[in-house]
Scaffold this motif. Structure first.
Motif, mmCIF file in Angstrom:
data_model
loop_
_atom_site.group_PDB
_atom_site.id
_atom_site.type_symbol
_atom_site.label_atom_id
_atom_site.label_comp_id
_atom_site.label_asym_id
_atom_site.label_seq_id
_atom_site.Cartn_x
_atom_site.Cartn_y
_atom_site.Cartn_z
ATOM 1 N N SER A 132 46.096 -2.311 -97.009
ATOM 2 C CA SER A 132 47.011 -1.468 -96.228
ATOM 3 C C SER A 132 46.827 -0.008 -96.627
ATOM 4 C CB SER A 132 48.462 -1.899 -96.450
ATOM 5 O OG SER A 132 48.845 -1.676 -97.798
ATOM 6 N N LYS A 134 48.602 4.096 -96.353
ATOM 7 C CA LYS A 134 49.685 4.989 -95.973
ATOM 8 C C LYS A 134 49.145 5.951 -94.915
ATOM 9 C CE LYS A 134 52.509 5.029 -100.161
ATOM 10 N NZ LYS A 134 53.143 5.882 -101.196
ATOM 11 N N SER A 136 49.854 8.869 -94.460
ATOM 12 C CA SER A 136 49.637 10.207 -95.007
ATOM 13 C C SER A 136 48.202 10.421 -95.444
ATOM 14 C CB SER A 136 50.576 10.455 -96.191
ATOM 15 O OG SER A 136 50.363 9.486 -97.199
ATOM 16 N N ASN A 154 47.577 -0.106 -91.164
ATOM 17 C CA ASN A 154 48.772 0.681 -91.463
ATOM 18 C C ASN A 154 49.786 -0.189 -92.203
ATOM 19 O OD1 ASN A 154 51.231 2.172 -91.321
ATOM 20 N ND2 ASN A 154 50.535 3.199 -89.463
ATOM 21 N N GLN A 155 50.376 0.348 -93.263
ATOM 22 C CA GLN A 155 51.326 -0.428 -94.054
ATOM 23 C C GLN A 155 52.550 -0.856 -93.245
ATOM 24 O OE1 GLN A 155 52.770 1.948 -97.308
ATOM 25 N NE2 GLN A 155 53.698 3.496 -96.000
ATOM 26 N N ASP A 156 52.778 -0.207 -92.114
ATOM 27 C CA ASP A 156 53.889 -0.608 -91.250
ATOM 28 C C ASP A 156 53.542 -1.821 -90.393
ATOM 29 O OD1 ASP A 156 55.558 1.460 -92.136
ATOM 30 O OD2 ASP A 156 54.700 2.876 -90.716
ATOM 31 N N ASP A 183 45.593 1.790 -85.785
ATOM 32 C CA ASP A 183 46.249 1.377 -87.023
ATOM 33 C C ASP A 183 45.558 0.187 -87.674
ATOM 34 O OD1 ASP A 183 48.340 3.159 -87.592
ATOM 35 O OD2 ASP A 183 49.527 2.367 -85.944
ATOM 36 N N THR A 262 59.215 8.392 -92.957
ATOM 37 C CA THR A 262 57.878 8.165 -92.405
ATOM 38 C C THR A 262 56.902 9.127 -93.067
ATOM 39 O OG1 THR A 262 58.420 9.647 -90.551
ATOM 40 C CG2 THR A 262 58.691 7.272 -90.198
ATOM 41 N N ASP A 263 55.612 8.791 -93.028
ATOM 42 C CA ASP A 263 54.606 9.595 -93.719
ATOM 43 C C ASP A 263 54.363 10.940 -93.051
ATOM 44 O OD1 ASP A 263 54.220 7.777 -95.731
ATOM 45 O OD2 ASP A 263 52.566 6.746 -94.735
ATOM 46 N N ARG A 286 44.465 8.799 -86.940
ATOM 47 C CA ARG A 286 44.129 8.042 -88.146
ATOM 48 C C ARG A 286 42.689 8.270 -88.594
ATOM 49 N NH1 ARG A 286 49.154 7.394 -85.960
ATOM 50 N NH2 ARG A 286 50.092 5.340 -86.397
ATOM 51 N N ASN A 315 52.583 16.475 -92.296
ATOM 52 C CA ASN A 315 52.166 15.410 -93.198
ATOM 53 C C ASN A 315 53.031 15.526 -94.447
ATOM 54 O OD1 ASN A 315 50.614 14.407 -95.632
ATOM 55 N ND2 ASN A 315 49.223 13.728 -94.031
ATOM 56 N N HIS A 317 53.062 14.142 -97.414
ATOM 57 C CA HIS A 317 52.396 14.317 -98.705
ATOM 58 C C HIS A 317 51.890 15.747 -98.869
ATOM 59 C CE1 HIS A 317 49.946 13.455 -102.223
ATOM 60 N NE2 HIS A 317 48.912 13.995 -101.612
#
Length: 428
Positions: A132, A134, A136, A154-156, A183, A262-263, A286, A315, A317
């Motif tokens: 997975s 992130k 970000s 995507n981790q989601d 994703d 959210t990222d 992505r 973003n 991060h």
């Protein structure tokens, strides 16, 4: 016994050949390229051709084609869900003479006149790891990969969204993506990869899955229309949150980022009116490097449209790591301009707001690389515009130019309290 050729791939577990007389050759470009390099050395009626990531323990290695199948390429492909499926498989029994007859006319291996595809429900091929990421920074998971391919999702998204698929080596190595936001990605190992777009070929497939919308954060300090605009935003988009009254721009952006789950998050500012067509459905790309996305905003006073004061998709991060920004917080990290109109600028609601906005923007434009575009915008700001308080916008722009010409520290314009003091000293 037929001749056999095992194609060796790097960065994957190697399985020994079950045949005594096996020639090992490295994978180069595609199976067809490899076949062209070995075909003249084949001396048997048929020959086995297979990848070293295949365990042939469940393959009938004594298989002999029927007479009516004697000029076919026979290919076996896995259908077991754990191994991934692709009809363009990795185990072949090839008729030597017929392949020699056709090879010069083949652009792709699939162009061979007669291919017999054998589905195999338990054909073992090396599994591809699933990782997975992130949003970000999707590259973090990728760069930890030591294998010839890796699944990224995507981790989601739950891993069960990943399709039952295996990459094809019938033509050049490529990247695969799924869904309108990409994703889900199947990515080949590549040294020194800066962004996924650096991969030569990308094949995309449609796939439906839920896409998580990015958070919306309204950021205000002392703007008179803030509450009214936030309430309007909240009514239309209930997920909106309000970050207000945080002193210092850097701290305000970081406070907004901390409010986001959210990222990425959309930042909306209190001196703009959103256009009806802007719906916050945009998603970050992505496949490119992490960055901020700046949307267009129309300035009625100076009759100019560009990213100034428009909605920004930050973003998270990158926001949190911008501890020592330049004169423009957003531009201190990589940015992408998105030519989608997000809002109309209402910078002229008070003299201070009008003057401050123009003062800061002109200083930033003056310090940027002088391009045709920047020079045009600078001319727009320093020319008297139209509408309410246009004169204050003009004064702010002219004062900004003068401020720099007099050798003042441009970073003073980063602090709203310092700017207010300059304004009050000048205009009372």
């Amino acid at each position: 016994m037929f001749d056999s050729v095992q194609v060796r791939f790097k960065d994957t577990k190697h399985w020994p050949s079950p045949f005594a007389n096996t020639r090992q050759v490295p994978f180069v470009e595609s199976y067809l390229t490899v076949l062209k390099s070995v075909i003249e050395d084949i001396n048997t009626e048929y020959f086995w051709f297979f990848a070293n990531f295949m365990d042939l323990k469940t393959v009938d290695i004594d298989y002999i084609p029927e007479q009516h199948e004697s000029k076919q390429i026979h290919v076996w492909y896995n259908t077991h869900p754990l191994g991934g499926t692709n009809k363009e498989g990795n185990v072949f029994l090839i008729p030597t003479a017929e392949f020699k007859n056709q090879v010069k006319e083949l652009k792709y291996l699939r162009d061979f006149s007669d291919i017999n595809y054998h589905a195999h429900d338990n054909l073992f091929q090396n599994w591809i790891a699933k990782t997975s990421f992130k949003l970000s920074n999707p590259y973090t998971g990728y760069k930890q990969n030591e294998n010839f391919y890796i699944w990224l999702h995507n981790q989601d998204l739950a891993p069960n969204n990943i399709p039952q698929f295996y990459p094809s080596f019938w033509e050049d190595v490529k990247m695969y993506t799924w869904g309108k936001t990409n994703d889900i990605m199947l990515v080949p190992k590549k040294d020194k990869l800066d962004q996924f777009y650096d991969i030569d070929r990308i094949v995309h497939y449609d796939l439906d899955y839920n896409i998580r919308p990015m958070d919306i954060v309204f950021i205000s300090y002392d703007e008179p229309g803030a509450e009214q605009r936030y309430n309007k935003l909240k009514e239309r988009f209930p997920r909106a949150k309000w970050c207000k009254g945080v002193q210092g721009q850097t701290f305000a952006y970081m406070a907004a980022a901390n409010m986001s789950t959210t990222d990425y998050f959309f930042a909306v500012f209190p001196k703009i009116d959103l256009v009806d067509s802007f719906d916050f459905s945009f998603q970050p790309d992505r496949l490119k490097n992490p960055c901020h996305y700046i949307f267009d905003c129309y300035n009625e006073v100076i009759d100019c449209t560009y990213g100034h004061d428009g909605v920004i998709l930050y973003n998270k991060h990158l926001v949190m790591t911008t501890t020592k920004p330049g004169l423009d917080f957003t531009m201190s990290q990589p940015v992408t301009s998105v030519p989608i109109l997000s809002a109309v600028n209402k910078l002229n609601e008070t003299p201070l707001l009008a003057w401050r906005t123009a003062f800061r923007e002109v200083i930033k434009l003056k310090l940027q690389k002088p391009t045709v575009e920047n020079n045009f915008r600078l001319k727009k700001w320093t020319t008297l515009g139209k509408g309410d308080k246009a004169e204050w916008v003009h004064k702010g722009a002219v004062d900004g130019v003068k401020f720099l010409d007099e050798g003042n520290d441009p970073f003073k314009s980063y602090d709203f309290d310092v700017i207010k003091k300059i304004f009050e000293e000048k205009y009372g």
